[in-house]
Design an enzyme around this catalytic site. Structure first.
Site, PDB file in Angstrom:
ATOM      1  N   ASP A 290       1.088  -0.989   0.220  1.00  0.00           N
ATOM      2  CA  ASP A 290       0.094  -0.374  -0.295  1.00  0.00           C
ATOM      3  C   ASP A 290       1.277   1.075  -0.363  1.00  0.00           C
ATOM      4  O   ASP A 290       2.294   1.220  -0.150  1.00  0.00           O
ATOM      5  CB  ASP A 290      -1.208   0.645   1.410  1.00  0.00           C
ATOM      6  CG  ASP A 290      -1.783   0.662   1.119  1.00  0.00           C
ATOM      7  OD1 ASP A 290      -2.413   1.314   0.326  1.00  0.00           O
ATOM      8  OD2 ASP A 290      -3.352   1.022   2.354  1.00  0.00           O
ATOM      9  N   HIS A 291       0.063   2.035   0.029  1.00  0.00           N
ATOM     10  CA  HIS A 291       1.402   3.437   0.071  1.00  0.00           C
ATOM     11  C   HIS A 291       0.316   4.206   1.690  1.00  0.00           C
ATOM     12  O   HIS A 291      -0.339   4.584   1.460  1.00  0.00           O
ATOM     13  CB  HIS A 291       0.894   4.471  -1.029  1.00  0.00           C
ATOM     14  CG  HIS A 291       1.327   4.091  -2.650  1.00  0.00           C
ATOM     15  ND1 HIS A 291       0.645   5.015  -3.863  1.00  0.00           N
ATOM     16  CD2 HIS A 291       2.764   3.417  -2.545  1.00  0.00           C
ATOM     17  CE1 HIS A 291       1.063   4.259  -4.678  1.00  0.00           C
ATOM     18  NE2 HIS A 291       2.159   3.443  -3.956  1.00  0.00           N
ATOM     19  N   TYR A 464      -4.944   4.601   0.767  1.00  0.00           N
ATOM     20  CA  TYR A 464      -5.879   3.429  -0.183  1.00  0.00           C
ATOM     21  C   TYR A 464      -5.816   2.935  -1.377  1.00  0.00           C
ATOM     22  O   TYR A 464      -6.077   3.060  -2.122  1.00  0.00           O
ATOM     23  CB  TYR A 464      -6.978   4.365   0.026  1.00  0.00           C
ATOM     24  CG  TYR A 464      -7.929   5.057   1.216  1.00  0.00           C
ATOM     25  CD1 TYR A 464      -6.823   4.938   2.255  1.00  0.00           C
ATOM     26  CD2 TYR A 464      -8.214   6.321   0.679  1.00  0.00           C
ATOM     27  CE1 TYR A 464      -8.039   5.254   3.119  1.00  0.00           C
ATOM     28  CE2 TYR A 464      -8.853   6.874   1.620  1.00  0.00           C
ATOM     29  CZ  TYR A 464      -8.645   6.672   3.615  1.00  0.00           C
ATOM     30  OH  TYR A 464      -8.673   7.477   3.924  1.00  0.00           O
ATOM     31  N   HIS A 465      -4.376   2.387  -1.735  1.00  0.00           N
ATOM     32  CA  HIS A 465      -3.938   2.069  -2.951  1.00  0.00           C
ATOM     33  C   HIS A 465      -3.282   0.586  -2.764  1.00  0.00           C
ATOM     34  O   HIS A 465      -2.080   0.679  -3.391  1.00  0.00           O
ATOM     35  CB  HIS A 465      -3.138   2.367  -3.235  1.00  0.00           C
ATOM     36  CG  HIS A 465      -2.635   4.394  -3.495  1.00  0.00           C
ATOM     37  ND1 HIS A 465      -2.211   5.383  -3.720  1.00  0.00           N
ATOM     38  CD2 HIS A 465      -4.766   4.696  -3.886  1.00  0.00           C
ATOM     39  CE1 HIS A 465      -2.775   6.162  -4.026  1.00  0.00           C
ATOM     40  NE2 HIS A 465      -4.154   6.056  -4.143  1.00  0.00           N
ATOM     41  N   PRO A 466      -4.096  -0.157  -1.804  1.00  0.00           N
ATOM     42  CA  PRO A 466      -3.966  -1.316  -2.191  1.00  0.00           C
ATOM     43  C   PRO A 466      -3.288  -2.554  -2.679  1.00  0.00           C
ATOM     44  O   PRO A 466      -4.714  -2.449  -3.734  1.00  0.00           O
ATOM     45  CB  PRO A 466      -5.116  -2.025  -0.647  1.00  0.00           C
ATOM     46  CG  PRO A 466      -5.988  -1.967  -1.636  1.00  0.00           C
ATOM     47  CD  PRO A 466      -5.616  -0.244  -1.119  1.00  0.00           C
TER      48      PRO A 466
END
Length: 549
Positions: A290-291, A464-466
Site C-alpha cells: 500500500d501507499h 488507499y492503494h492496496p
C-alpha cells in the site's frame, strides 16, 4: 443463470473486462456486484468525494488489525461497494505509473507486462484532454482531464518546486514522469468519470451483457476447473454457471478472500478454517502492499483558499451550481497540482508523491484550522513493508483480516522523515512568501528524528492503494498466484484481474493501472495477439546519478 464469462466485481478492472469481452458480440458476459447503483450527487459530483467513502452504502468499510508501528491504530481501508468499485469513491486522480514500475513487474516474473507492453493499453483506454501528443490516447472510453487551475496556490506550489531546483513536467503521464506539474483527473463534463461511467454502463447497453446484484460466496470448482460462482441475493443462494471462464476482479482484499473461501490458498490456513483445499497456493493473500501518506498543513495569510466554501450554506451553493450546470467548484476534485520526486541521488524513478490541495482539511471534509490554509498529501510510495490478507472465518460475510505491517522496514522511517523536511523546504520557497502562515501540522516544534517519528506514528494514514495479494509471476514461482496471462495457477477456467495481481506497487494512484490490467487481461482471455509493443523511451533525469533534483 449462465454466461460465457462471469466477472466477479464491477470495479476498475471488472468494468473494463465487461466492456472488452463483450465488444465483438460473440460472448455473453455476466457481472456479479455486491453493491448497487451509483446514482446521485454524492458519487457523481467530484467535489463531494469525501461523502461516498464515508457511507456504508458505497464502501465495504474495512479496518486493518492494530498496526504495531502506528501506535496500534486500526487504519481505515475503504473499498468500493457499488458499480465502478473504488473508482466510484476514490479521489479521481489519474496516474499511469512510471516506466520503471512496469519494467520491475517483468523482472519479478510478469513476462509481457513491461512498460513497452502496457503503454499501448494505456493509450487504448484513454481519451486524454490536454496530454502529451504521441504519448496519450485520444479516443478511448476513459476521459482524463486537467482542472481549471484558477487558484493562485496551485501556481505557488509549482513555482516553489522550480525555485527549490526540481524539474517540472507538462504531462507526468507522458514522456517526462518526474517533477512538479498539473494533476490529471478522471472527470468529464463536470462528472466523476468512473469505470462504471466509462465502461460498465456502455457495456450493459449490449444484449450480451448482464449484471446481477449479490454477494459472491465462493467459486465452484469441479475436477480442477472453475465452473461457476455461488452467490447470495435476496436471502437465497444460487449458482451462476460459467460456460468458459470465471474472472475475479473483487479488489486486493476481496479477491484473495474469495479464492481462499473457494479452497485456493495456503493449505494450512484453509484447513484451520475448515475449508477443503482445492489448490495449495501460499501466495494468496500474501505480498500486501500500500501507499501511506500524511497531511502537511500550513495557514494561509491571504483568504484565497477554499476555506470560505466549507460552511454548509456555501457547500449548498456549490452543490446547486453543479446540479444546474455541472460547473463551478463542484466540478473539480480540487487536486489540480502535484509532484513526483526522487528522495535521493541514484534513483531512476520518483519515490515521493505530492497531492496539493488549496485548503487545510481532513479527508472526511472537516476543517483542520479555523482559518484559510493549504496542504499537501505526501508519501513515500515504494515501501518495502509487506502485509497479508487472511480469513477471519469461513463465513463469506465476515470481513477479511488485514495486516499491512506498515512501517515495518527501517527505510520507511528514513524516507518519511525526509518527506517532512523536504516539504518544509518547498513551502519555504519565495513563491509561498505571500501566503505562508504558521505550520499547522506537523507543527514547528516537530524537528528531531524522534519528534518526527512520534508525529508519523499518530498521523500516517493509508492512501488507499492496496495491491499485490494475488501476485502475478512465473509458474515456477511458489508465491505466484496467477501467470502472466492472469490464469490462476493450478485451477483451469479461472483468472484474477485487478490490482491484487500487481507484483509490486506502482509509484502513484492505482485506478489507472487497474483499468489497464482489465484491458490487457481481456486480450489474454480472448486469445488475441497483444497490442504491438511500444518503442517510445521515457525521459530519465540526466542528473539522477548525482542529484535528487
Amino acid at each position: 443463470m449462465q454466461a460465457d464469462f462471469v466477472i466477479i466485481g464491477s470495479g476498475s478492472a471488472g468494468s473494463a473486462l465487461a466492456y472488452r469481452l463483450s465488444e465483438d458480440g460473440k460472448n455473453s458476459v455476466l457481472v456479479i456486484e455486491a453493491g448497487g447503483s451509483d446514482f446521485g450527487p454524492f458519487i457523481q459530483m467530484p467535489a463531494a468525494l469525501a461523502w461516498p467513502m464515508s457511507m456504508k452504502r458505497y464502501n465495504w468499510g474495512y479496518l486493518s488489525e492494530p498496526e504495531p508501528n502506528l501506535n496500534n491504530r486500526r487504519i481505515t481501508a475503504p473499498r468500493g461497494k457499488v458499480i465502478g468499485g473504488s473508482s466510484s469513491i476514490n479521489g479521481m486522480v489519474y496516474v499511469r505509473g512510471h516506466a520503471e514500475d512496469f519494467n520491475r513487474w517483468e523482472e519479478l516474473g510478469a513476462s509481457g507486462w513491461a512498460y513497452a507492453d502496457v503503454l499501448p493499453y494505456f493509450k487504448r483506454m484513454e481519451h486524454s484532454h490536454g496530454g502529451e501528443e504521441g504519448w496519450r490516447g485520444t479516443d478511448g472510453p476513459l476521459h482524463v482531464q486537467r482542472g481549471g487551475f484558477t487558484n493562485p496556490l496551485f501556481r505557488a506550489f509549482i513555482e516553489a518546486g522550480k525555485q527549490a531546483g526540481f524539474e517540472t513536467t507538462e504531462d507526468y503521464n507522458g514522456s517526462k514522469q518526474e517533477g512538479f506539474g498539473l494533476m490529471e483527473q478522471t472527470i468529464f463534463a463536470g462528472r466523476r468519470w468512473s469505470a462504471a461511467n466509462a465502461y460498465l454502463k456502455p457495456a450493459l447497453k449490449r444484449d450480451n451483457v448482464g449484471i446481477v446484484y449479490g454477494l459472491a460466496r465462493r467459486i465452484v470448482i469441479e475436477n480442477g476447473r472453475a465452473t461457476g460462482v455461488e452467490i447470495e441475493r435476496g436471502g437465497r443462494t444460487e449458482v451462476v454457471k460459467a460456460n468458459r471462464e470465471v474472472i475475479v476482479s473483487a479488489s486486493s482484499f476481496n479477491s484473495p478472500k474469495l479464492l481462499m473461501l473457494s479452497g485456493i490458498g495456503p493449505a494450512k490456513h484453509l484447513k484451520e478454517m475448515g475449508i477443503e483445499v482445492k489448490a495449495d497456493r501460499p501466495g494468496v493473500g500474501a505480498n500486501l502492499q500500500d501507499h501511506m501518506e500524511f497531511y502537511f498543513q500550513q495557514v494561509s495569510t491571504k483568504p484565497v483558499s477554499l476555506y470560505s466554501w466549507l460552511p454548509w450554506f456555501w457547500q449548498g451553493v456549490a452543490g446547486a451550481q453543479w446540479l444546474l450546470s455541472k460547473g463551478g467548484l463542484g466540478a473539480s476534485n480540487q487536486f489540480e497540482a502535484c509532484a513526483f520526486l526522487r528522495s535521493a541521488p541514484g534513483l531512476k524513478q520518483p519515490d515521493i508523491q505530492y497531492h496539493f490541495l488549496p485548503v487545510a482539511i481532513s479527508y472526511d471534509g472537516k476543517a483542520a484550522a479555523k482559518s484559510h490554509g493549504f496542504q499537501v498529501h505526501v508519501g513515500y510510495n515504494l515501501s518495502k513493508s509487506r502485509g497479508s490478507v487472511t480469513l477471519r472465518s469461513p463465513d463469506p460475510k465476515a470481513d477479511p483480516v488485514l495486516r499491512f505491517n506498515y512501517m515495518s522496514h527501517p527505510e520507511d522511517w528514513e524516507k518519511f522523515r525526509h518527506c517532512v523536511r523536504l516539504t518544509r523546504e518547498i513551502f519555504g520557497q519565495k513563491a509561498f512568501d505571500a501566503y505562508r502562515g504558521p505550520e499547522i501540522q506537523p507543527g514547528e516544534g516537530v524537528q528531531s528524528d524522534e519528534q518526527i517519528d512520534s508525529f508519523l506514528r499518530e498521523h500516517l494514514e493509508s492512501a488507499y492503494h492496496p495491491c499485490g495479494t494475488c501476485k502475478m509471476g512465473a509458474k515456477d514461482d511458489p508465491m505466484a498466484v496467477v501467470d502472466p496471462q492472469t490464469r490462476v495457477i493450478g485451477v483451469d477456467g479461472l483468472r484474477v484481474a485487478d490490482s491484487s495481481i500487481f507484483p509490486h506497487v506502482t509509484y502513484g494512484n492505482l485506478n489507472g493501472p487497474s483499468i489497464m490490467t482489465g484491458e490487457k487481461a481481456a486480450d489474454h482471455i480472448l486469445g488475441k495477439q497483444p497490442l504491438a509493443r511500444s518503442n517510445q523511451e521515457p525521459w530519465i533525469n540526466p542528473r539522477a546519478a548525482v542529484s535528487d533534483r
